[in-house]
Design an enzyme around this catalytic site. Structure first.
Site, mmCIF file in Angstrom:
data_model
loop_
_atom_site.group_PDB
_atom_site.id
_atom_site.type_symbol
_atom_site.label_atom_id
_atom_site.label_comp_id
_atom_site.label_asym_id
_atom_site.label_seq_id
_atom_site.Cartn_x
_atom_site.Cartn_y
_atom_site.Cartn_z
ATOM 1 N N ARG A 176 -1.421 8.937 9.207
ATOM 2 C CA ARG A 176 -1.290 7.495 9.455
ATOM 3 C C ARG A 176 -0.858 6.750 8.191
ATOM 4 N NH1 ARG A 176 -4.921 3.146 8.799
ATOM 5 N NH2 ARG A 176 -6.266 4.686 7.817
ATOM 6 N N GLU B 190 0.852 -1.189 0.000
ATOM 7 C CA GLU B 190 0.000 0.000 0.000
ATOM 8 C C GLU B 190 0.886 1.235 0.000
ATOM 9 O OE1 GLU B 190 -4.267 -1.298 1.866
ATOM 10 O OE2 GLU B 190 -2.785 -0.570 3.271
ATOM 11 N N HIS C 295 -9.209 9.732 2.805
ATOM 12 C CA HIS C 295 -8.788 8.650 1.906
ATOM 13 C C HIS C 295 -8.948 9.173 0.483
ATOM 14 C CE1 HIS C 295 -8.402 4.803 -0.054
ATOM 15 N NE2 HIS C 295 -8.037 4.272 1.103
ATOM 16 N N HIS D 193 -11.659 9.840 6.471
ATOM 17 C CA HIS D 193 -11.403 8.408 6.682
ATOM 18 C C HIS D 193 -10.919 8.089 8.091
ATOM 19 C CE1 HIS D 193 -10.439 4.364 5.436
ATOM 20 N NE2 HIS D 193 -9.147 4.500 5.679
ATOM 21 N N ARG E 171 -0.938 9.493 1.530
ATOM 22 C CA ARG E 171 -2.361 9.754 1.269
ATOM 23 C C ARG E 171 -2.720 11.219 1.129
ATOM 24 N NH1 ARG E 171 -5.669 5.348 4.843
ATOM 25 N NH2 ARG E 171 -5.089 3.691 3.413
HETATM 26 C C1 SIN Z 1 -7.606 0.905 2.446
HETATM 27 O O1 SIN Z 1 -7.877 -0.273 2.230
HETATM 28 O O2 SIN Z 1 -7.227 1.682 1.591
HETATM 29 C C2 SIN Z 1 -7.772 1.419 3.839
HETATM 30 C C3 SIN Z 1 -6.685 0.922 4.684
HETATM 31 C C4 SIN Z 1 -6.425 1.882 5.780
HETATM 32 O O3 SIN Z 1 -6.995 2.966 5.823
HETATM 33 O O4 SIN Z 1 -5.564 1.568 6.608
#
Ligand code: SIN
Length: 539
Positions: free
Chosen positions: A384, A126, A242, A349, A288
């Site tokens: 975060r 990610e 998000h 988010h 993010r």
């Molecule tokens: C996501 O799946 O993008 C959310 C994961 C997160 O916010 O930690």
């Protein structure tokens, strides 16, 4: 302006229930803490809806932990500190990266079935992670699988009593210690729950904003009640948006996991152009806040309310296998992500700040703990890192339970002050309906305290919030009124924190102070009821 208690009550006249550990909330933090605490204690777990409804349930991407051979806690530490933009507490992050893998083993022992590939735990990537370290379940239904497994354990455990559809109104304190909580039952009667330890696991505040990936229950109840009780609240200005929530007529703002970009998806503006190369070297996997603001800039320059997420170049079978929930949800609205670009836009988010805790999860009020999104342990700093929140909940849930074991019993006379002030104003009738006030607040927060902020808008928002504060003079009877009062309290904390911080850092971006200013602002902001904001130097 904000009183200590939301309602009037006479503690000595209320029925009382006693327990060892009171857990408020039923996401991963609440379930895990309750299960661990029940090994040595009677546990009462209170949830305002049901064991299966929480923010955790909707977590898609997964849970970050160092599992792979080529990964190490040092890399995870470094990635978390970089994302946190200078405000993480390194000792808290060390606890996270070193203890997270054991926490994952514990989740597996408790029945969580993570995805496996070639006989090994499957790991995805990610944004802002240097290595593949995100475990997932049923492709993109990680949160649901964790909640399923833990809720099954909790509901069968004889040491855990669960009260669902109960609303915790306020924490009760006595001589600077938390001795339990005032609870509203489904029939609207009230009960005092007396507890040796109270653990807030009540999640975040997504419902502060009109557009959010969070469910209806995320109304900031925990942070608001801790603030009313006098706890120190930290870094509330940092709200994470998000970058990619579904933005399609008639569809909810459904989360489209960052893991979709982790598996190769591109962002395109409505002209079809990829644009992230103009904003960050890590392109679609940049932190993010950068991706979210880049999307908003593109939306503005192209006069659009969305951009596209394009994963059509990846094999259809892989997409369906890895993202079954997202695939099926999009299909419900006629969007086939194997062939169509998906319209997305940022949505609120995650709340990085919260109830300030030490490394054992204990707040500034004795016997009051906070775990998960409601807490500010120091792990997340100003931003975060994706998928660190589920790991944080299990690591600090474990630490909280260890600490509770050493707490002395409550003194038998410790029950909180018996009679709270009596309100003179009438009940809320005749006022604008609460649902309309909540919507107005959510719209104002998007416009004035959203992804991009400035002093003028923040000051206007403060004035509007101040004009709503008369709600605290009224007799509140319905859960929806109390939730609104909690949202208002949290909006106040976020907005005043954002106005105070005259720089841009992590998720907090000020158009009038666009640069990060470590010399002046590498410090936390602390808020406490009836006191001005103070700054806390980094430890
Ligand atoms: C996501 O799946 O993008 C959310 C994961 C997160 O916010 O930690």
């Amino acid at each position: 302006m904000i009183p200590q208690y939301l309602v009037d009550f006479d503690l000595s006249a209320l029925p009382m229930v006693e327990t060892d550990v009171l857990v408020i909330g039923s996401g991963i933090a609440g379930l895990f803490t309750a299960i661990r605490a029940s090994e040595h204690n009677r546990v009462l777990m209170i949830t305002k809806k049901s064991l299966l409804e929480s923010n955790t349930r909707y977590a898609q991407g997964g849970i970050a932990a160092v599992i792979a051979e080529d990964d190490s806690p040092a890399y995870h530490l470094q990635d978390t500190l970089v994302a946190g933009a200078g405000l993480c507490r390194p000792e808290a992050v060390e606890a996270l990266v070193n203890e997270g893998p054991d926490g994952v083993k514990e989740l597996i022992r408790l029945g969580t079935l993570f995805d496996v590939e070639n006989g090994e735990l499957a790991l995805t990537q990610e944004g802002a992670h240097s290595h593949r370290r995100i475990l997932h379940a049923n492709g993109d239904a990680t949160g649901y699988e964790i909640v399923r497994a833990l809720a099954a354990q909790a509901s069968e455990h004889p040491g855990i009593e669960v009260w669902d559809e109960h609303f915790v109104i306020d924490l009760i304190t006595d001589h600077g210690e938390c001795v339990g909580a005032l609870v509203q039952k489904p029939d609207d009667s009230q009960v005092f729950v007396k507890a040796r330890a109270t653990v807030l696991c009540s999640g975040g505040a997504g419902q502060l904003y009109r557009y959010t990936t969070n469910p209806e229950v995320a109304t900031a109840d925990g942070v608001a009640m801790a603030y009313r009780a006098g706890a120190v609240i930290r870094d509330m200005e940092f709200i994470q948006f998000h970058p990619t929530s579904l933005c399609y007529p008639g569809a909810p703002r459904f989360l489209v996991s960052e893991a979709v970009r982790g598996e190769g998806a591109y962002l395109r503006n409505i002209k079809g152009e990829r644009f992230m190369e103009r904003y960050h070297a890590q392109l679609e996997l940049a932190p993010r806040d950068i991706v979210a603001r880049a999307i908003v800039s593109e939306m503005e320059t192209t006069n659009s309310t969305f951009v596209y997420l394009d994963i059509t170049h990846e094999p259809a079978e892989m997409i369906k296998h890895r993202f079954p929930t997202i695939y099926e949800t999009c299909m419900r609205y006629g969007l086939d992500m194997t062939t169509d670009w998906i319209p997305v836009a940022p949505a609120a988010h995650y709340m990085m700040g919260g109830v300030k805790t030490d490394l054992n999860g204990e707040s500034s009020i004795g016997r009051l703990f906070a775990c998960g999104e409601v807490s500010s342990t120091g792990v997340h700093g100003a931003n975060r890192l994706a998928s660190n929140s589920l790991s944080e909940a299990i690591v600090f849930g474990h630490r909280i339970v260890e600490r509770i074991q050493s707490l002395p019993m409550l003194n038998s006379t410790q029950v909180g002050s018996p009679l709270q002030r009596s309100r003179e104003n009438e009940i809320m009738s005749g006022q604008q309906p609460i649902s309309e006030r909540r919507l107005r607040l959510q719209k104002m927060m998007v416009r004035q305290v959203g992804l991009r902020r400035n002093g003028v808008h923040l000051q206007e928002a403060m004035d509007k919030l101040r004009s709503e504060m008369n709600i605290f003079d009224h007799v509140l009877t319905h859960k929806e009124e109390m939730e609104y009062a909690n949202l208002l309290t949290c909006a106040w904390l976020v907005t005043s924190g954002a106005l105070h911080r005259q720089e841009s850092r992590g998720a907090h971006y000020r158009e009038d102070f666009p640069l990060r200013d470590d010399a002046v602002w590498q410090k936390h902001s602390l808020q406490q009821r009836e006191q001005a904001i103070v700054e806390e130097l980094m430890s």
